[in-house]
Design a protein around this motif. Sequence first.
Motif, PDB file in Angstrom:
ATOM      1  N   MET A   1       0.847  -1.189   0.000  1.00  0.00           N
ATOM      2  CA  MET A   1       0.000   0.000   0.000  1.00  0.00           C
ATOM      3  C   MET A   1       0.880   1.236   0.000  1.00  0.00           C
ATOM      4  N   ALA A   2       0.423   2.271  -0.687  1.00  0.00           N
ATOM      5  CA  ALA A   2       1.141   3.538  -0.689  1.00  0.00           C
ATOM      6  C   ALA A   2       0.148   4.676  -0.630  1.00  0.00           C
ATOM      7  N   PHE A   3       0.567   5.822  -0.079  1.00  0.00           N
ATOM      8  CA  PHE A   3      -0.226   7.041  -0.026  1.00  0.00           C
ATOM      9  C   PHE A   3       0.453   8.082  -0.914  1.00  0.00           C
ATOM     10  N   LYS A   4      -0.325   8.791  -1.706  1.00  0.00           N
ATOM     11  CA  LYS A   4       0.247   9.865  -2.502  1.00  0.00           C
ATOM     12  C   LYS A   4      -0.858  10.806  -2.961  1.00  0.00           C
ATOM     13  N   ASN A   5      -0.650  12.109  -2.732  1.00  0.00           N
ATOM     14  CA  ASN A   5      -1.569  13.131  -3.237  1.00  0.00           C
ATOM     15  C   ASN A   5      -3.024  12.810  -2.898  1.00  0.00           C
ATOM     16  N   ASP A   6      -3.266  12.499  -1.632  1.00  0.00           N
ATOM     17  CA  ASP A   6      -4.606  12.229  -1.108  1.00  0.00           C
ATOM     18  C   ASP A   6      -5.245  10.986  -1.714  1.00  0.00           C
ATOM     19  N   LYS A   7      -4.423  10.083  -2.226  1.00  0.00           N
ATOM     20  CA  LYS A   7      -4.939   8.837  -2.774  1.00  0.00           C
ATOM     21  C   LYS A   7      -4.246   7.660  -2.080  1.00  0.00           C
ATOM     22  N   VAL A   8      -4.964   6.541  -2.074  1.00  0.00           N
ATOM     23  CA  VAL A   8      -4.453   5.321  -1.479  1.00  0.00           C
ATOM     24  C   VAL A   8      -4.290   4.284  -2.585  1.00  0.00           C
ATOM     25  N   TYR A   9      -3.112   3.689  -2.674  1.00  0.00           N
ATOM     26  CA  TYR A   9      -2.804   2.695  -3.694  1.00  0.00           C
ATOM     27  C   TYR A   9      -2.611   1.345  -2.996  1.00  0.00           C
ATOM     28  N   VAL A  10      -3.350   0.336  -3.454  1.00  0.00           N
ATOM     29  CA  VAL A  10      -3.286  -0.959  -2.788  1.00  0.00           C
ATOM     30  C   VAL A  10      -3.332  -2.077  -3.821  1.00  0.00           C
ATOM     31  N   VAL A  11      -2.507  -3.116  -3.594  1.00  0.00           N
ATOM     32  CA  VAL A  11      -2.565  -4.330  -4.404  1.00  0.00           C
ATOM     33  C   VAL A  11      -3.187  -5.424  -3.554  1.00  0.00           C
ATOM     34  N   GLY A 103       2.148  10.066 -10.057  1.00  0.00           N
ATOM     35  CA  GLY A 103       1.116   9.054  -9.881  1.00  0.00           C
ATOM     36  C   GLY A 103       1.465   7.721 -10.497  1.00  0.00           C
ATOM     37  N   ASN A 104       2.679   7.554 -11.020  1.00  0.00           N
ATOM     38  CA  ASN A 104       3.121   6.256 -11.519  1.00  0.00           C
ATOM     39  C   ASN A 104       3.397   5.329 -10.340  1.00  0.00           C
ATOM     40  N   VAL A 105       2.958   4.085 -10.470  1.00  0.00           N
ATOM     41  CA  VAL A 105       3.106   3.108  -9.393  1.00  0.00           C
ATOM     42  C   VAL A 105       4.176   2.093  -9.788  1.00  0.00           C
ATOM     43  N   TYR A 106       5.094   1.808  -8.848  1.00  0.00           N
ATOM     44  CA  TYR A 106       6.163   0.851  -9.081  1.00  0.00           C
ATOM     45  C   TYR A 106       5.981  -0.298  -8.100  1.00  0.00           C
ATOM     46  N   ILE A 107       5.766  -1.496  -8.643  1.00  0.00           N
ATOM     47  CA  ILE A 107       5.409  -2.657  -7.828  1.00  0.00           C
ATOM     48  C   ILE A 107       6.547  -3.671  -7.873  1.00  0.00           C
ATOM     49  N   LEU A 108       7.006  -4.079  -6.699  1.00  0.00           N
ATOM     50  CA  LEU A 108       8.075  -5.063  -6.587  1.00  0.00           C
ATOM     51  C   LEU A 108       7.460  -6.451  -6.400  1.00  0.00           C
ATOM     52  N   PHE A 109       7.667  -7.338  -7.386  1.00  0.00           N
ATOM     53  CA  PHE A 109       7.162  -8.701  -7.336  1.00  0.00           C
ATOM     54  C   PHE A 109       8.272  -9.652  -6.898  1.00  0.00           C
ATOM     55  N   GLU A 110       7.854 -10.692  -6.194  1.00  0.00           N
ATOM     56  CA  GLU A 110       8.773 -11.739  -5.755  1.00  0.00           C
ATOM     57  C   GLU A 110       8.175 -13.089  -6.120  1.00  0.00           C
ATOM     58  N   ARG A 111       8.973 -13.962  -6.698  1.00  0.00           N
ATOM     59  CA  ARG A 111       8.497 -15.308  -7.029  1.00  0.00           C
ATOM     60  C   ARG A 111       9.461 -16.329  -6.449  1.00  0.00           C
ATOM     61  N   TYR A 112       8.871 -17.344  -5.820  1.00  0.00           N
ATOM     62  CA  TYR A 112       9.675 -18.465  -5.332  1.00  0.00           C
ATOM     63  C   TYR A 112       9.177 -19.728  -6.019  1.00  0.00           C
ATOM     64  N   SER A 113      10.016 -20.309  -6.853  1.00  0.00           N
ATOM     65  CA  SER A 113       9.644 -21.513  -7.597  1.00  0.00           C
ATOM     66  C   SER A 113      10.428 -22.703  -7.065  1.00  0.00           C
ATOM     67  N   TRP A 114       9.743 -23.834  -6.964  1.00  0.00           N
ATOM     68  CA  TRP A 114      10.344 -25.046  -6.406  1.00  0.00           C
ATOM     69  C   TRP A 114      10.361 -26.133  -7.459  1.00  0.00           C
ATOM     70  N   ASP A 115      11.522 -26.743  -7.651  1.00  0.00           N
ATOM     71  CA  ASP A 115      11.665 -27.836  -8.599  1.00  0.00           C
ATOM     72  C   ASP A 115      11.714 -29.146  -7.825  1.00  0.00           C
ATOM     73  N   PRO A 116      10.619 -29.948  -7.864  1.00  0.00           N
ATOM     74  CA  PRO A 116      10.596 -31.194  -7.084  1.00  0.00           C
ATOM     75  C   PRO A 116      11.626 -32.216  -7.555  1.00  0.00           C
ATOM     76  N   LYS A 117      12.060 -32.129  -8.827  1.00  0.00           N
ATOM     77  CA  LYS A 117      13.033 -33.099  -9.327  1.00  0.00           C
ATOM     78  C   LYS A 117      14.400 -32.871  -8.698  1.00  0.00           C
ATOM     79  N   THR A 118      14.793 -31.628  -8.639  1.00  0.00           N
ATOM     80  CA  THR A 118      16.101 -31.306  -8.050  1.00  0.00           C
ATOM     81  C   THR A 118      16.012 -30.962  -6.577  1.00  0.00           C
ATOM     82  N   GLU A 119      14.754 -30.848  -6.065  1.00  0.00           N
ATOM     83  CA  GLU A 119      14.509 -30.453  -4.678  1.00  0.00           C
ATOM     84  C   GLU A 119      15.258 -29.169  -4.335  1.00  0.00           C
ATOM     85  N   SER A 120      15.125 -28.197  -5.227  1.00  0.00           N
ATOM     86  CA  SER A 120      15.770 -26.906  -5.010  1.00  0.00           C
ATOM     87  C   SER A 120      14.803 -25.793  -5.378  1.00  0.00           C
TER      88      SER A 120
END
Length: 738
Positions: A1-11, A103-120
């Motif tokens: 969530m972010a606040f800017k110029n009397d607006k609330v930004y939420v994912v 008013g441009n929004v910059y969103i940081l995404f994180e992905r965690y992928s699991w490979d069951p074959k290599t167990e990593s």
Amino acid sequence: MAFKNDKVYVVSASYPDADAELMGASVVTAEGTEVNDTAVDENADADGEVMSTDADAVTLDDSPVSINANLTVMDEQGNEISSTPLEMSSDTSVYSLDVDDKGNVYILFERYSWDPKTESGEESFWMTAVSESGEIKWQYDIASQKPGYDANEYFYVNSIKAVGDCIILCSTNKIIIVDQNGELVCENSEGFNGDWYEVVCTNDKKAYLKRYNEKGICFNELDLKNGRYGSDIEANDRIAMGSLYAGGKYDMLMQDSNAVYAYNVKDDEPIKLVDMLASDISVANMRNMTMKDDSNILAVYDEDDYRIQHLVRFVKVDPKDVVDKDTLVIGSLYMPEEVRKHVVEFNKSSETCRIQLKDYSITSDEYEKMIEAVNNDIISGNEPDIFIGNMSLPMSSYMAKGIFEDLDPYIESDPDIDRSDYLENVLDTMRVDGKLYGLVPSFHVSTVLAKTSIVGKKTHWTMDEFNELMNSYGETTEDFGKLDKTSFLYTAMWHNGNAYVDLKNGEAKFDTPEFIKLLEHTERYPDEIDYDSDEIQEYWDNYDTLYREDRALLMSTSIYDFREIIQDKQGSFGEEISYIGFPTENGIGGSIEFDYSFLISASSKHKDKAWEFVRYFLTEDFQDNLQYNFPVLESSFDKKGEKATQKPTYKDENGKDIEYTDYYYLNGVEIELDPMTKEEVAEFKDYVKSLTTATELDDKVINLVLEEAKPYFKGQKSAAETAAIIQSRVQVYLDENR
């Protein structure tokens, strides 16, 4: 969530069969805000300190039912202005977001992928830019960004901040700065060593790197052209308490469980803006905030399950509008969250009394100085109306001074409390000279476990029996596992210190044959352990089977829940276990441990109101809903025991209890755990009822024992000589503090 110029930004996002949850959170203060810059006295009900919660607080829990996320823009009342869909997979989450002046929004995404074959597993990060109109402008792949990123080393992006024309990405090993078109401006990894760093941006468009060095916490101003940082600016140690947010005319805002503060980078002390308890706010998990003007703070906080977040406005209250009430002071080194919540409930419901907190942790960052501040107040008669004690404090010594109220008459005259309904042996651990000076609302058990096949079905033993057992095994078998001499002696003092120190009567008992035998037993241990050795690495690699294979016989433990007994018996030992306790000559070697207790000052002017507050923690409502520890109300204890005889459950999306199978993992092997039998529950209850002492030992006493034992460890003194010296030093200390 972010606040800017009397607006609330939420994912927000929801996955199949799950409620919506808020995904991202960060704060930017709107330009041109006004703030109250008046310092507030820590103990005063002054302007700028007491805030009220806006009755129109918005609950942010609406989102689509698909796995797609939405970027929603709202006004401060929660009315939707626009919504932009964001494609997301089930292994992706939004770590944080920020908004620039346009008013441009910059969103940081994180992905965690699991490979069951290599167990990593593999972690990746990228940033998406969304325009004010909802158009996805570009994506920036952080993991593949060159030069400097090594896919084989630990890498984590801690935060994202938009300042001026730049977007700053702060990671564990470098600063990355890109422009508003997604083009790399610069990066800098110089001086980064994998520690946790944080960037905070002030409203004058400056950016600072918060980091730790050998001096403690410091700020370094960032050069937005090359990503390099300037010289250290030492910061107040309280800055370590949590995240930082831009703070209007201040450089930043910060919050702990007690208050919201403003802080300027070059100042010595933070400025208290909001006293949480005085404002009837119980929020330990505040996520972000911004100061709108001199009487409004917008903030976001989580509910207890962290699935729903609330947007709330704190509004400054004029001191003349604060109703005058009697004041009760609670003193504490720390405030347990369930106590904090009840303080808020009590303050809201009481028409005649308010509770204030005296937090001894603000006196110093050094624990010994906190204890000294407590001792000074107690000795001088300046103790709080209600004091929250813990096991690291010399509680018996405090109670023996007679400065706290005997709680027996309050229990006897309370129509809703019957002493016989409680585990009286637990309550009686706070009894001195027949008087009940403290109240323990919940507890856990300190003991030593062993296989019944090895030690028999008994709950105590002597040092001679202990030595006889260990002498019957070879050198490859250890008693408590890998310990050095000092660690073993510390373990012994923690488990069985009451056998050698009577804090209630101020008597030391170290010049005894039993303690001399204990010192002599340390000869089984090395002077120190090389924790980098191959032997120790092999030990930890095979730790799961340590007790099953009899490489160690005794487990020093604290039992907080019936589930731990199941894991210890069916998992760690793999057979019947005994609660044998630590070897002692005079009773049972187990004890009651508690996280906190309540004591009421005998000089308080509001004892009845203090009891009204404290008694809640004996009620069925509190005892039945304990998440951790065992209840002291016997019926509540029995309910937990009954639940332990059934398969564990979780609640589905409809609130229905669904059974599941619990497992224990032994060197990667999955072991299915069965519920306890009624006989096992009854056995543990009988053991609990046999315990008559609380784990309690002054840290100063432990340090004296360990200090004076060093010459013995080096062969410079005999065990008897060492015991005599310890006896003398501890007795002098006890006499000085009676």
